[in-house]
Design an enzyme around this catalytic site. Structure first.
Site, PDB file in Angstrom:
ATOM      1  N   LYS A 105      39.203  29.363  30.674  1.00 43.55           N
ATOM      2  CA  LYS A 105      39.148  29.193  32.133  1.00 43.55           C
ATOM      3  C   LYS A 105      38.157  28.351  32.836  1.00 43.55           C
ATOM      4  O   LYS A 105      38.485  27.565  33.871  1.00 43.55           O
ATOM      5  CB  LYS A 105      39.214  30.558  32.905  1.00 43.55           C
ATOM      6  CG  LYS A 105      40.354  31.294  32.648  1.00 43.55           C
ATOM      7  CD  LYS A 105      40.565  32.522  33.646  1.00 43.55           C
ATOM      8  CE  LYS A 105      41.911  33.310  33.395  1.00 43.55           C
ATOM      9  NZ  LYS A 105      42.010  34.238  34.163  1.00 43.55           N
TER      10      LYS A 105
ATOM     11  N   LYS B 144      49.832  29.750  25.370  1.00 45.25           N
ATOM     12  CA  LYS B 144      50.296  31.128  25.798  1.00 45.25           C
ATOM     13  C   LYS B 144      51.185  30.983  27.055  1.00 45.25           C
ATOM     14  O   LYS B 144      50.676  29.971  28.028  1.00 45.25           O
ATOM     15  CB  LYS B 144      48.982  32.019  26.255  1.00 45.25           C
ATOM     16  CG  LYS B 144      49.086  33.479  26.633  1.00 45.25           C
ATOM     17  CD  LYS B 144      47.831  34.019  26.873  1.00 45.25           C
ATOM     18  CE  LYS B 144      47.123  33.457  28.252  1.00 45.25           C
ATOM     19  NZ  LYS B 144      45.999  34.358  28.770  1.00 45.25           N
TER      20      LYS B 144
ATOM     21  N   LYS C  63      50.326  32.291  33.982  1.00 37.93           N
ATOM     22  CA  LYS C  63      50.759  31.937  35.467  1.00 37.93           C
ATOM     23  C   LYS C  63      50.192  30.731  35.857  1.00 37.93           C
ATOM     24  O   LYS C  63      50.595  30.081  36.729  1.00 37.93           O
ATOM     25  CB  LYS C  63      50.162  33.112  36.172  1.00 37.93           C
ATOM     26  CG  LYS C  63      50.669  34.323  36.023  1.00 37.93           C
ATOM     27  CD  LYS C  63      49.893  35.429  36.720  1.00 37.93           C
ATOM     28  CE  LYS C  63      49.986  36.898  36.180  1.00 37.93           C
ATOM     29  NZ  LYS C  63      49.102  37.773  36.325  1.00 37.93           N
TER      30      LYS C  63
HETATM   31  P1  TYM Z   1      46.759  39.298  33.351  1.00 43.44           P
HETATM   32  O1  TYM Z   1      46.921  39.484  34.797  1.00 43.44           O
HETATM   33  O2  TYM Z   1      46.454  37.992  33.081  1.00 43.44           O
HETATM   34  O3  TYM Z   1      48.014  39.765  32.523  1.00 43.44           O
HETATM   35  C1  TYM Z   1      48.713  41.190  32.778  1.00 43.44           C
HETATM   36  C2  TYM Z   1      49.117  41.565  31.365  1.00 43.44           C
HETATM   37  O4  TYM Z   1      50.013  40.599  30.775  1.00 43.44           O
HETATM   38  C3  TYM Z   1      49.382  40.516  29.411  1.00 43.44           C
HETATM   39  N1  TYM Z   1      49.950  38.903  29.078  1.00 43.44           N
HETATM   40  C4  TYM Z   1      50.825  38.570  28.081  1.00 43.44           C
HETATM   41  N2  TYM Z   1      51.049  39.403  27.028  1.00 43.44           N
HETATM   42  C5  TYM Z   1      51.951  38.591  26.234  1.00 43.44           C
HETATM   43  N3  TYM Z   1      52.076  37.323  26.178  1.00 43.44           N
HETATM   44  C6  TYM Z   1      51.627  36.621  27.157  1.00 43.44           C
HETATM   45  N4  TYM Z   1      51.866  35.247  27.265  1.00 43.44           N
HETATM   46  C7  TYM Z   1      50.784  37.200  28.345  1.00 43.44           C
HETATM   47  N5  TYM Z   1      50.126  36.742  29.254  1.00 43.44           N
HETATM   48  C8  TYM Z   1      49.764  37.951  29.758  1.00 43.44           C
HETATM   49  C9  TYM Z   1      47.963  40.425  29.534  1.00 43.44           C
HETATM   50  O5  TYM Z   1      47.568  40.657  28.031  1.00 43.44           O
HETATM   51  C10 TYM Z   1      47.752  41.753  30.225  1.00 43.44           C
HETATM   52  O6  TYM Z   1      48.008  42.881  29.449  1.00 43.44           O
HETATM   53  N6  TYM Z   1      42.043  40.590  32.936  1.00 43.44           N
HETATM   54  C11 TYM Z   1      43.350  41.191  33.262  1.00 43.44           C
HETATM   55  C12 TYM Z   1      43.683  42.216  34.272  1.00 43.44           C
HETATM   56  C13 TYM Z   1      42.965  43.055  34.105  1.00 43.44           C
HETATM   57  C14 TYM Z   1      42.878  44.328  33.403  1.00 43.44           C
HETATM   58  C15 TYM Z   1      41.964  45.297  33.465  1.00 43.44           C
HETATM   59  C16 TYM Z   1      43.585  44.923  32.090  1.00 43.44           C
HETATM   60  C17 TYM Z   1      41.788  43.724  34.840  1.00 43.44           C
HETATM   61  N7  TYM Z   1      41.170  44.800  34.621  1.00 43.44           N
HETATM   62  C18 TYM Z   1      41.523  46.606  32.943  1.00 43.44           C
HETATM   63  C19 TYM Z   1      43.399  45.799  31.316  1.00 43.44           C
HETATM   64  C20 TYM Z   1      42.444  46.652  31.951  1.00 43.44           C
HETATM   65  C21 TYM Z   1      44.430  40.002  33.210  1.00 43.44           C
HETATM   66  O7  TYM Z   1      43.899  38.839  33.689  1.00 43.44           O
HETATM   67  O8  TYM Z   1      45.676  40.131  32.914  1.00 43.44           O
END
Ligand code: TYM
Length: 332
Positions: free
Chosen positions: A114, A197, A200
């Site tokens: 990032k 990947k 968003k």
């Molecule tokens: P975020 O918002 O980027 O994504 C949310 C969830 O979607 C999963 N994900 C994917 N899985 C498979 N293939 C993909 N291309 C893909 N893109 C996203 C992510 O692994 C995630 O499970 N840091 C986290 C948010 C967060 C969080 C937490 C998660 C904040 N605190 C505590 C778990 C526990 C994030 O940015 O996810």
């Protein structure tokens, strides 16, 4: 069993989020025994570690709440809330800053991705982001955290922080959480590049299918998805050097709840001229009920706010004892 997970409310939910995480949230909620608890939150405090237009962010928070409910999270059973409404996340995050090591954070691949070449210009929040994420789950004594593959390293860090805090304070305050990563959809890749990947933040809308895409849009994106001229083989091993083909087969498998081998048994010898329309139809039919429910829930923002407030009240109550114990353990 205590399940905790979060998602950033930036942009629309895409197929990677859905198949990698949210569908698992719903399944875990539905299978939860009466004495267990599921907490799912919108990581709005994590969202501000990169620049966001405040008006857009505020709209995205409600939109993401409506989407998660449309996917099947039931706010009467699961605790659904906004991270910003439970200040204990921030308080525990600060306490854990005393435990986490700079060297540990330096190894986080997501920060490297990032911040890119402009590491010095990245926000301090982006660097410390995984510590807040550790607080998110440790605060509730989470036993399991359903996430996609890309969050595995952050979860390992949460376990390291919990272990060191317990050792340093001579307590066993924090439970070590286990990640739950779906085998079929751990990492859904971009439709334009099978080595990146689905995300968003990809500037190309054509790289991802979102849960608000209508049937024509989904079919168009799959038709234009990068693929190759070969037919599909009999085994996954033969897809090793065909990342786009492997990704499309993986998406089919995840949507159909099958293994990639089962999908190949069905489509062996067929080209993408046959496979893509079948995938498009499956994606449209799987996502259609979610989009219809989403249109219903997003029509009532006041109700969404009420549900999120109710979830936050329940989450604050669960967070209080652990936060108090963490202060006490540190002599504060
Ligand atoms: P975020 O918002 O980027 O994504 C949310 C969830 O979607 C999963 N994900 C994917 N899985 C498979 N293939 C993909 N291309 C893909 N893109 C996203 C992510 O692994 C995630 O499970 N840091 C986290 C948010 C967060 C969080 C937490 C998660 C904040 N605190 C505590 C778990 C526990 C994030 O940015 O996810």
């Amino acid at each position: 069993m205590r399940i905790v997970s979060g998602i950033q409310p930036t942009g629309n939910l895409h197929l990677g989020n859905y198949l990698g995480a949210i569908r698992n949230w719903v399944r875990m909620q539905d299978a939860m025994p009466a004495d267990g608890e599921c907490l799912f939150f919108l990581a709005d405090l994590h969202a501000i570690t990169v620049h966001n237009d405040p008006v857009v962010l505020a709209a995205n928070i409600r939109e993401m709440a409506a989407t998660i409910i449309a996917c099947g999270i039931d706010p009467a059973r699961a605790i659904l809330f906004r991270q910003r409404h439970v200040p204990a996340h921030v308080e525990l995050g600060w306490l854990l800053n005393g435990t986490a090591r700079v060297g540990w954070l330096n190894r986080m691949t997501q920060f490297k991705e990032k911040s890119g070449k402009n590491r010095e210009g990245a926000s301090v929040g982006l660097f410390g982001y995984p510590v807040l994420q550790a607080a998110d789950v440790l605060l509730y004594q989470a036993t399991h955290v359903p996430v996609g593959e890309d969050q595995k390293q952050h979860l390992e860090l949460a376990r390291d922080i919990a272990t060191k805090f317990n050792q340093d304070t001579g307590t066993d305050l924090f439970t070590l959480p286990d990640p739950i990563i779906p085998p079929a959809a751990a990492r859904i890749m971009s439709l334009r590049d099978g080595t990146a990947k689905m995300s968003k933040s990809d500037p190309s809308e054509a790289s991802r299918i979102t849960l608000v895409d209508d049937a024509d849009t989904i079919a168009g994106k799959i038709r234009k998805a990068k693929s190759d001229a070969d037919t599909l083989p009999a085994t996954i091993a033969e897809l090793a050097n065909r990342p786009e083909a492997r990704n499309l087969v993986g998406i089919y498998a995840a949507l159909a709840d099958q293994t990639a081998s089962e999908v190949l048994t069905r489509f062996e010898g067929k080209g993408f001229g046959t496979f893509k329309p079948a995938l498009a139809e499956l994606a449209v039919e799987t996502l259609r009920p979610i989009r219809e429910r989403l249109n219903h829930f997003r029509a009532d923002p006041a109700e969404l706010d009420r549900l999120l407030d109710h979830g936050a009240t329940r989450a604050r109550a669960l967070a209080t004892p652990t936060l108090a114990a963490a202060y006490a353990a540190l002599g504060l």
